[in-house]
Design a protein around this motif. Structure first.
Motif, PDB file in Angstrom:
ATOM      1  N   ARG A  90       0.852  -1.188   0.000  1.00  0.00           N
ATOM      2  CA  ARG A  90       0.000   0.000   0.000  1.00  0.00           C
ATOM      3  C   ARG A  90       0.889   1.239   0.000  1.00  0.00           C
ATOM      4  NH1 ARG A  90      -5.372  -0.050   3.284  1.00  0.00           N
ATOM      5  NH2 ARG A  90      -5.681  -1.464   1.506  1.00  0.00           N
ATOM      6  N   THR A  91       0.640   2.137  -0.935  1.00  0.00           N
ATOM      7  CA  THR A  91       1.394   3.385  -1.036  1.00  0.00           C
ATOM      8  C   THR A  91       0.503   4.553  -0.653  1.00  0.00           C
ATOM      9  OG1 THR A  91       2.812   2.505  -2.796  1.00  0.00           O
ATOM     10  CG2 THR A  91       2.710   4.895  -2.566  1.00  0.00           C
ATOM     11  N   LEU A  92       0.972   5.341   0.315  1.00  0.00           N
ATOM     12  CA  LEU A  92       0.286   6.562   0.730  1.00  0.00           C
ATOM     13  C   LEU A  92       1.103   7.744   0.225  1.00  0.00           C
ATOM     14  CD1 LEU A  92      -0.603   5.675   4.450  1.00  0.00           C
ATOM     15  CD2 LEU A  92      -1.958   5.260   2.382  1.00  0.00           C
ATOM     16  N   SER A 143      -4.380  -7.937   3.785  1.00  0.00           N
ATOM     17  CA  SER A 143      -3.775  -8.033   2.456  1.00  0.00           C
ATOM     18  C   SER A 143      -2.587  -7.097   2.309  1.00  0.00           C
ATOM     19  CB  SER A 143      -4.818  -7.719   1.377  1.00  0.00           C
ATOM     20  OG  SER A 143      -5.175  -6.349   1.383  1.00  0.00           O
ATOM     21  N   VAL A 144      -2.450  -6.135   3.217  1.00  0.00           N
ATOM     22  CA  VAL A 144      -1.326  -5.206   3.166  1.00  0.00           C
ATOM     23  C   VAL A 144      -0.123  -5.858   3.850  1.00  0.00           C
ATOM     24  CG1 VAL A 144      -0.468  -2.941   3.863  1.00  0.00           C
ATOM     25  CG2 VAL A 144      -2.849  -3.207   3.150  1.00  0.00           C
ATOM     26  N   PRO A 182       2.150  -2.963  12.060  1.00  0.00           N
ATOM     27  CA  PRO A 182       2.809  -4.272  12.104  1.00  0.00           C
ATOM     28  C   PRO A 182       3.663  -4.593  10.878  1.00  0.00           C
ATOM     29  CG  PRO A 182       0.490  -4.452  12.729  1.00  0.00           C
ATOM     30  CD  PRO A 182       0.687  -3.075  12.190  1.00  0.00           C
ATOM     31  N   VAL A 183       3.289  -4.052   9.717  1.00  0.00           N
ATOM     32  CA  VAL A 183       4.015  -4.401   8.490  1.00  0.00           C
ATOM     33  C   VAL A 183       5.215  -3.476   8.308  1.00  0.00           C
ATOM     34  CG1 VAL A 183       1.910  -5.264   7.412  1.00  0.00           C
ATOM     35  CG2 VAL A 183       2.613  -2.880   7.029  1.00  0.00           C
ATOM     36  N   PRO A 184       6.226  -3.914   7.542  1.00  0.00           N
ATOM     37  CA  PRO A 184       7.372  -3.044   7.258  1.00  0.00           C
ATOM     38  C   PRO A 184       6.942  -1.792   6.499  1.00  0.00           C
ATOM     39  CG  PRO A 184       7.863  -5.330   6.667  1.00  0.00           C
ATOM     40  CD  PRO A 184       6.397  -5.263   6.963  1.00  0.00           C
ATOM     41  N   THR A 185       7.571  -0.670   6.840  1.00  0.00           N
ATOM     42  CA  THR A 185       7.243   0.603   6.212  1.00  0.00           C
ATOM     43  C   THR A 185       8.487   1.202   5.572  1.00  0.00           C
ATOM     44  OG1 THR A 185       7.582   1.728   8.333  1.00  0.00           O
ATOM     45  CG2 THR A 185       5.325   1.114   7.760  1.00  0.00           C
ATOM     46  N   VAL A 186       8.291   1.849   4.432  1.00  0.00           N
ATOM     47  CA  VAL A 186       9.390   2.458   3.674  1.00  0.00           C
ATOM     48  C   VAL A 186       9.029   3.896   3.361  1.00  0.00           C
ATOM     49  CG1 VAL A 186      10.769   2.369   1.558  1.00  0.00           C
ATOM     50  CG2 VAL A 186       9.986   0.231   2.633  1.00  0.00           C
ATOM     51  N   ALA A 187       9.921   4.826   3.679  1.00  0.00           N
ATOM     52  CA  ALA A 187       9.759   6.212   3.264  1.00  0.00           C
ATOM     53  C   ALA A 187      10.545   6.413   1.965  1.00  0.00           C
ATOM     54  CB  ALA A 187      10.276   7.165   4.337  1.00  0.00           C
ATOM     55  N   LYS A 188       9.856   6.892   0.934  1.00  0.00           N
ATOM     56  CA  LYS A 188      10.513   7.229  -0.335  1.00  0.00           C
ATOM     57  C   LYS A 188      10.590   8.747  -0.400  1.00  0.00           C
ATOM     58  CE  LYS A 188       8.331   6.473  -4.251  1.00  0.00           C
ATOM     59  NZ  LYS A 188       7.783   5.765  -5.436  1.00  0.00           N
TER      60      LYS A 188
END
Length: 266
Positions: free
Chosen positions: A11-13, A44-45, A90-96
């Motif tokens: 999921r992309t915010l 699903s995320v 809970p899921v891994p998060t990535v800052a772009k």
């Protein structure tokens, strides 16, 4: 205001106020909070990317043109709610990060598990220039990431640093050319999605909590996490894939014995 997209378990915010370099106003804070709650509840995320539109990540909290009549404690609750939800997701998060990441915007990026930045990115703990103190978790995150002395330098002087220095300080995980950053993040999140979801969730929690615990606490938490892992299908799948010399397919499913007896419950 906030764009949401899903692809392959990611999921992309996207903060979408490019005319303000994605400064976050009250409406966007509320949208972020709702989006993070929904991501937490959606199985699903498997990974989340936070980014900004129009060549900027986020220039911080938007300073209102008119003084708000709401008490500052209530206004700050918007920021703290989003900060906690992002950190505890809970899921891994990535800052772009492309372009500027300033103040609360930079601290939201630091609140992600991994940070990918382009060489054009610029960072600042700008609060002191605005007569403010750190927020969005900066006072907790910075000393853990760069040590107390460098944290004080960044916060007290409110300097702007480039992507090279941010990476050297450990505030950026990878620096990737702008033309390649989308493909890089796509590959990175695909690898995260392919990982064992329950194990990754527990590992993230263990690492986040470990810095504030004794070794005895950390060992107890690790033992609890491994017990949960061994009770799931992913460990069995990993062993089977290793024996068959293939890549594992992790699902996060619970391994329930097919034939339970009374002895199993004692």
């Amino acid at each position: 205001m906030l764009l949401t997209s899903d692809a392959g378990g990611v999921r992309t915010l996207t903060l979408n106020r490019p005319h303000r370099r994605n400064a976050i106003d009250g409406e966007l804070w509320d949208a972020l909070r709702t989006a993070l709650v929904e991501a937490d509840c959606d199985r699903s995320v498997r990974a989340l990317v936070l980014t900004g539109a129009g060549g900027a990540f986020c220039s911080g909290a938007d300073i209102p043109q008119r003084i708000s009549t709401a008490h500052p404690l209530y206004r700050m609750r918007q920021l703290t709610d989003v900060t906690l939800l992002l950190h505890e997701l809970p899921v891994p998060t990535v800052a772009k990060v492309t372009g500027v990441a300033v103040g609360a915007g930079w601290n939201l990026a630091l609140g992600c598990d991994l940070v990918v930045a382009t060489p054009e990115a610029r960072f600042s703990q700008i609060f002191a220039r605005r007569g403010l103190s750190l927020d969005c978790g900066g006072s907790w995150l910075l000393p853990k990431l760069v040590g107390l002395q460098q944290a004080k330098r960044l916060a007290l002087l409110a300097e702007t640093i480039d992507a090279d220095e941010a990476k050297a300080l450990g505030l950026v995980t990878w620096m990737v050319d702008a033309q390649k950053v989308d493909a890089f993040v796509d590959d990175l999140t695909a690898r995260l999605v392919a990982g064992p979801p329950v194990a990754l969730t527990q590992t993230k929690s263990l690492l986040n909590e470990g810095a504030d615990r004794t070794l005895r606490d950390a060992l107890a938490n690790e033992a609890r996490a491994q017990a949960v892992n061994f009770a799931g299908m992913d460990v069995q799948e990993a062993y089977a894939a290793f024996a068959a010399r293939r890549e594992p397919l992790f699902t996060g499913r619970w391994a329930v014995p097919p034939n339970r007896t009374k002895e199993d419950d004692t």
